[in-house]
Design an enzyme around this catalytic site. Structure first.
Site, PDB file in Angstrom:
ATOM      1  N   SER A 149       0.866  -1.187   0.000  1.00 16.72           N
ATOM      2  CA  SER A 149       0.000   0.000   0.000  1.00 16.72           C
ATOM      3  C   SER A 149       0.902   1.236   0.000  1.00 16.72           C
ATOM      4  O   SER A 149       2.062   1.165   0.422  1.00 16.72           O
ATOM      5  CB  SER A 149      -0.841   0.011   1.275  1.00 16.72           C
ATOM      6  OG  SER A 149      -1.494   1.250   1.444  1.00 16.72           O
TER       7      SER A 149
ATOM      8  N   TYR B 277      -1.998  -1.096  10.746  1.00 16.67           N
ATOM      9  CA  TYR B 277      -2.138  -1.320   9.299  1.00 16.67           C
ATOM     10  C   TYR B 277      -0.944  -0.727   8.553  1.00 16.67           C
ATOM     11  O   TYR B 277      -0.328  -1.393   7.711  1.00 16.67           O
ATOM     12  CB  TYR B 277      -3.445  -0.719   8.782  1.00 16.67           C
ATOM     13  CG  TYR B 277      -3.611  -0.908   7.282  1.00 16.67           C
ATOM     14  CD1 TYR B 277      -3.935  -2.158   6.757  1.00 16.67           C
ATOM     15  CD2 TYR B 277      -3.413   0.151   6.391  1.00 16.67           C
ATOM     16  CE1 TYR B 277      -4.066  -2.350   5.383  1.00 16.67           C
ATOM     17  CE2 TYR B 277      -3.545  -0.029   5.017  1.00 16.67           C
ATOM     18  CZ  TYR B 277      -3.862  -1.286   4.521  1.00 16.67           C
ATOM     19  OH  TYR B 277      -3.984  -1.472   3.165  1.00 16.67           O
TER      20      TYR B 277
END
Ligand SMILES: NC(=O)c1ccc[n+]([C@@H]2O[C@H](COP(=O)([O-])OP(=O)(O)OC[C@H]3O[C@@H](n4cnc5c(N)ncnc54)[C@H](OP(=O)(O)O)[C@@H]3O)[C@@H](O)[C@H]2O)c1
Length: 256
Positions: free
Chosen positions: A138, A151
């Site tokens: 990401s 995360y």
């Protein structure tokens, strides 16, 4: 004939990647918890592309999940040429307030399962001299993410791990690529809580476009694929800023 195993193939980016690998003529092994969705996808891919599609339902947050998955692969005499570690999820909120189990499960799926599955399948690829790993990271990997700290940290791991692995594999012919998407229209937005933010909604790319960029990048053995010029601009800009500034900015943007 090659075989691609895709985790998190039941929806979003993983589903689109499964479509692309099948469309490119690969057999596919589809992994996620939602067996019904995987069976539906497998039926469609078999019919559309005349390939073999195998469904293996697995909850990758469980400690034994990867070894059980590999047992299933052996029992079915499958050889995996491409491993797509795509399964993952996030959760918006302060670390001390979010559920301990949910955050531990996130590390299990986003980091531990990805690492163990890579370790189990990579030696076979090296022995056959072909194939590779496509890990879904990401743009969150490039800075710390207050109010979503675990995360962001898991995605920093995915980036660092895959880059390190890539160097180790240099000269073997085995690909190692990270796909680092920014906001993408999938179930992730609602599930994580990020979908409520305008900055997320307004910048979101389609899962199809993100998967296509990742698929092409993997086939070309690109090191890191960041789909979309806005995401590339953001990652480049972050590189010029001190880390304390980027984490403050992210903390302000994603107030829990
Ligand atoms: N969407 C975004 O904005 C965005 C941005 C950057 C990176 N990413 C990354 O892209 C990847 C794919 O996410 P997505 O956006 O496509 O979201 P998604 O539509 O929610 O897909 C997530 C996939 O992961 C699977 N999964 C979740 N927990 C699992 C578990 N415990 N065991 C096995 N499979 C599990 C889900 O399947 P089941 O629920 O059926 O198990 C689903 O197939 C993730 O790694 C995510 O971090 C997404």
């Amino acid at each position: 004939m090659a075989t691609a195993l895709i985790t998190g193939a039941s929806s979003g980016i993983g589903l689109e990647l499964a479509e692309l690998f099948a469309g490119g003529g690969d057999d596919v092994v589809l992994v996620a918890r939602s067996e019904d969705k995987l069976n539906e996808l497998a039926d469609r891919l078999r019919q559309a592309y005349s390939i073999a599609a195998t469904v293996i339902a697995s909850d990758l947050s469980k400690p034994d999940a990867v070894d059980e998955l590999c047992d299933q692969i052996s029992q079915r005499s499958l050889t995996i040429d491409t491993l797509v570690n795509n399964a993952g999820f996030g959760a918006l909120g302060k670390f001390a307030e979010l559920s301990a189990d949910r955050q531990t499960d996130m590390v299990m799926v986003n980091v531990v399962a990805l690492t163990r599955l890579t370790r189990q399948l990579l030696p076979g690829m090296i022995a056959s001299g072909r194939g590779g790993i496509l890990n879904v990271g990401s743009t969150a990997a490039y800075q710390a993410g207050p109010n979503m700290s675990v995360y962001y940290a898991t995605k920093a791991y995915v980036l660092s791990f895959t880059e390190g692995l890539r160097e180790e594999l240099s000269g073997t012919g085995i690909h190692a690529t990270v796909l680092a998407p920014g906001p993408t229209e999938t179930g992730f937005g609602e599930d994580s809580g990020m979908g409520k933010f305008d900055f997320f909604k307004s910048a979101a790319m389609s899962a199809e476009a993100v998967a296509k960029a990742g698929y092409d990048g993997y086939q070309n053995n690109q090191d890191v694929v960041i789909p979309g010029w806005q995401n590339r601009l953001m990652v480049t800009s972050v590189g010029f800023l001190p880390r304390f500034a980027t984490r403050k900015l992210v903390g302000k943007l994603q107030k829990a």
